[in-house]
Design an enzyme around this catalytic site. Sequence first.
Site, short mmCIF file in Angstrom:
data_model
loop_
_atom_site.label_atom_id
_atom_site.label_comp_id
_atom_site.label_asym_id
_atom_site.label_seq_id
_atom_site.Cartn_x
_atom_site.Cartn_y
_atom_site.Cartn_z
NE ARG A 122 -4.09 -2.01 1.87
CZ ARG A 122 -3.94 -3.18 2.48
NH1 ARG A 122 -2.90 -3.36 3.30
NH2 ARG A 122 -4.80 -4.14 2.30
CE LYS A 144 -0.68 13.75 -14.62
NZ LYS A 144 -1.09 14.18 -15.97
CD GLU A 186 7.40 16.26 -22.71
OE1 GLU A 186 6.72 17.25 -22.39
OE2 GLU A 186 6.91 15.13 -22.94
CE LYS A 228 5.45 17.25 -14.09
NZ LYS A 228 5.58 16.05 -14.89
CD GLU A 238 -3.83 16.66 -16.00
OE1 GLU A 238 -2.76 16.08 -15.74
OE2 GLU A 238 -4.37 16.64 -17.11
NE ARG A 242 0.61 17.02 -12.95
CZ ARG A 242 1.22 16.14 -12.19
NH1 ARG A 242 0.86 16.01 -10.91
NH2 ARG A 242 2.19 15.40 -12.66
CG ASN A 246 -1.68 17.23 -20.45
OD1 ASN A 246 -0.70 16.54 -20.17
ND2 ASN A 246 -2.79 17.20 -19.73
CG HIS A 249 1.49 16.07 -24.13
ND1 HIS A 249 2.28 17.20 -24.05
CD2 HIS A 249 2.24 15.07 -23.59
CE1 HIS A 249 3.44 16.89 -23.48
NE2 HIS A 249 3.45 15.60 -23.20
CG HIS A 253 -0.72 11.56 -26.28
ND1 HIS A 253 -1.36 11.92 -25.12
CD2 HIS A 253 0.57 11.35 -25.94
CE1 HIS A 253 -0.49 11.94 -24.12
NE2 HIS A 253 0.69 11.59 -24.60
CG HIS A 267 6.16 11.39 -25.27
ND1 HIS A 267 4.79 11.35 -25.34
CD2 HIS A 267 6.47 12.35 -24.38
CE1 HIS A 267 4.28 12.24 -24.50
NE2 HIS A 267 5.27 12.87 -23.90
N1 NAD Z 1 5.03 10.45 -15.42
C1 NAD Z 1 5.03 11.52 -16.18
O1 NAD Z 1 4.63 12.60 -15.78
C2 NAD Z 1 5.54 11.40 -17.59
C3 NAD Z 1 5.78 12.56 -18.33
C4 NAD Z 1 6.33 12.42 -19.62
C5 NAD Z 1 6.60 11.16 -20.12
N2 NAD Z 1 6.35 10.05 -19.36
C6 NAD Z 1 6.67 8.71 -19.87
O2 NAD Z 1 8.07 8.63 -20.05
C7 NAD Z 1 8.35 7.62 -21.01
C8 NAD Z 1 9.41 8.11 -21.95
O3 NAD Z 1 10.58 8.40 -21.20
P1 NAD Z 1 12.02 8.47 -21.89
O4 NAD Z 1 11.95 9.32 -23.08
O5 NAD Z 1 12.98 8.78 -20.81
O6 NAD Z 1 12.16 6.98 -22.46
P2 NAD Z 1 13.06 5.71 -22.00
O7 NAD Z 1 13.02 5.52 -20.56
O8 NAD Z 1 12.61 4.60 -22.87
O9 NAD Z 1 14.53 6.15 -22.44
C9 NAD Z 1 14.81 6.43 -23.81
C10 NAD Z 1 16.03 5.64 -24.29
O10 NAD Z 1 17.20 6.13 -23.66
C11 NAD Z 1 17.93 5.05 -23.06
N3 NAD Z 1 18.64 5.66 -21.93
C12 NAD Z 1 18.14 6.09 -20.75
N4 NAD Z 1 19.08 6.76 -20.05
C13 NAD Z 1 20.20 6.74 -20.80
C14 NAD Z 1 21.51 7.28 -20.62
N5 NAD Z 1 21.83 8.03 -19.56
N6 NAD Z 1 22.42 7.05 -21.61
C15 NAD Z 1 22.09 6.34 -22.71
N7 NAD Z 1 20.88 5.84 -22.93
C16 NAD Z 1 19.94 6.02 -21.99
C17 NAD Z 1 16.92 4.03 -22.74
O11 NAD Z 1 17.48 2.75 -22.64
C18 NAD Z 1 15.98 4.15 -23.95
O12 NAD Z 1 16.50 3.43 -25.02
C19 NAD Z 1 7.04 7.31 -21.70
O13 NAD Z 1 6.58 6.05 -21.26
C20 NAD Z 1 6.11 8.41 -21.22
O14 NAD Z 1 4.76 7.98 -21.14
C21 NAD Z 1 5.82 10.15 -18.12
ZN ZN Z 2 5.14 14.50 -22.52
#
Ligand code: NAD
Ligand code: ZN
Length: 370
Positions: A122, A144, A186, A228, A238, A242, A246, A249, A253, A267
């Site tokens: 939990r 999130k 972003e 942020k 949100e 908040r 987006n 987005h 999306h 993304h």
């Molecule tokens: N929670 C939130 O508020 C929020 C906001 C925006 C995005 N997201 C989510 O985030 C995700 C995308 O995140 P991302 O772009 O970080 O993707 P990811 O975690 O897949 O990383 C992108 C790539 O970079 C590589 N990588 C990571 N760190 C590295 C480093 N230091 N050196 C070399 N390679 C590295 C990973 O292996 C991967 O291939 C999506 O699932 C999206 O939905 C969440």
């Molecule tokens: Zn985003």
Amino acid sequence: MTEIVHVPLGERAYDVKIGTGLIARAGAEIAPLLGRERVAVVTEENVARLHLETLRAGLAAAGIEMEALVLPAGESTKGWAEFSRTVEWLLERKVERNDMVVAFGGGVIGDLVGFAAAILRRGVRFVQIPTTLLAQVDSSVGGKTGINSPHGKNLIGAFHQPSLVLADIGVLSTLAPRDFLAGYGEVVKYGGLGSLDFFEWLEANGPALAAGDEGLRAEAVRRSVQMKADIVAADETEQGVRALLNLGHTFGHALEAATGFSQRLLHGEGVAIGCALAFETSARLGLMSQESPSRLRAHLAAMGMKKDLADIPGELPGAEGLMALMAQDKKVQAGRLRFILARGIGEAFLADDVDLDVVRGVLEEALAAR
Ligand SMILES: NC(=O)c1ccc[n+]([C@@H]2O[C@H](COP(=O)([O-])OP(=O)(O)OC[C@H]3O[C@@H](n4cnc5c(N)ncnc54)[C@H](O)[C@@H]3O)[C@@H](O)[C@H]2O)c1
Ligand SMILES: [Zn+2]
């Protein structure tokens, strides 16, 4: 130098520390939060190969032992299979309510591990050590967490704030340039939604920052995280403001869905193009001058980023198809499309009642230019 952005959320308040060498000092940073000198780290194979030894040594320097679970890299990890594996692994490690879980990776790891921490017994505490630019400026802050379903992205999740975020600017140097620039999408979003001043700073410093200047990178992360944090503090779950985060987005999306959430469009690339389309729509509605979308696109072009539908390789659905994908996005309320529009760079607002013919027109024109 380490910069600190405080996220003021009452008993869930925490610090985001931004600087170089934070992973090597992780033990000293995390030790004050621990009940016992042991942490469970969840990461993925790319990050593990490049940076896990540094983290292990950094923790050991403060007498903290770690055990690590290394998941596959990539978005497909963010689903039930790896999620349940992670939760069971944490239970096998006998992680308890007072223990600390560490999410060490990009947004995929941060979202999945944060959600595992949210439901394990939990709720256990967790530390985010984001390793991508996207995760440092966006996903590691704000609470999130979640995973994807075959029904869509991020449909299963919870709000669960971390206890600490360590954004080590040094790890960004191993990112593939394309992943770095996707995260930069972003960063541009923050300028577009809330600060002309920041946008102008990005116009002046973006190229040097992308080329590797760590001081500028730290400044861009700090300013993004501060924006942020301000928004999340005002509206944690949100209900209102908040939603401004987006910006870009709804379009983004739809484009990600149209390209099958594949390497055709990352993304952050979809977000950057989406911001340009949201600005274009705003100009078409007479909310801002045409200069603003043009200026946004010019900055994306100067950064070597995708800025338009014309920059997306392969087939795309027509305007109607894209509109249908937008309507499937979870930001649909009572059948109306919610858009984040803007009255100028840095002046975004939530519009509930957008003339869909105008949106269709913007898409038709953008598709015709392909
Ligand atoms: N929670 C939130 O508020 C929020 C906001 C925006 C995005 N997201 C989510 O985030 C995700 C995308 O995140 P991302 O772009 O970080 O993707 P990811 O975690 O897949 O990383 C992108 C790539 O970079 C590589 N990588 C990571 N760190 C590295 C480093 N230091 N050196 C070399 N390679 C590295 C990973 O292996 C991967 O291939 C999506 O699932 C999206 O939905 C969440
Ligand atoms: Zn985003």
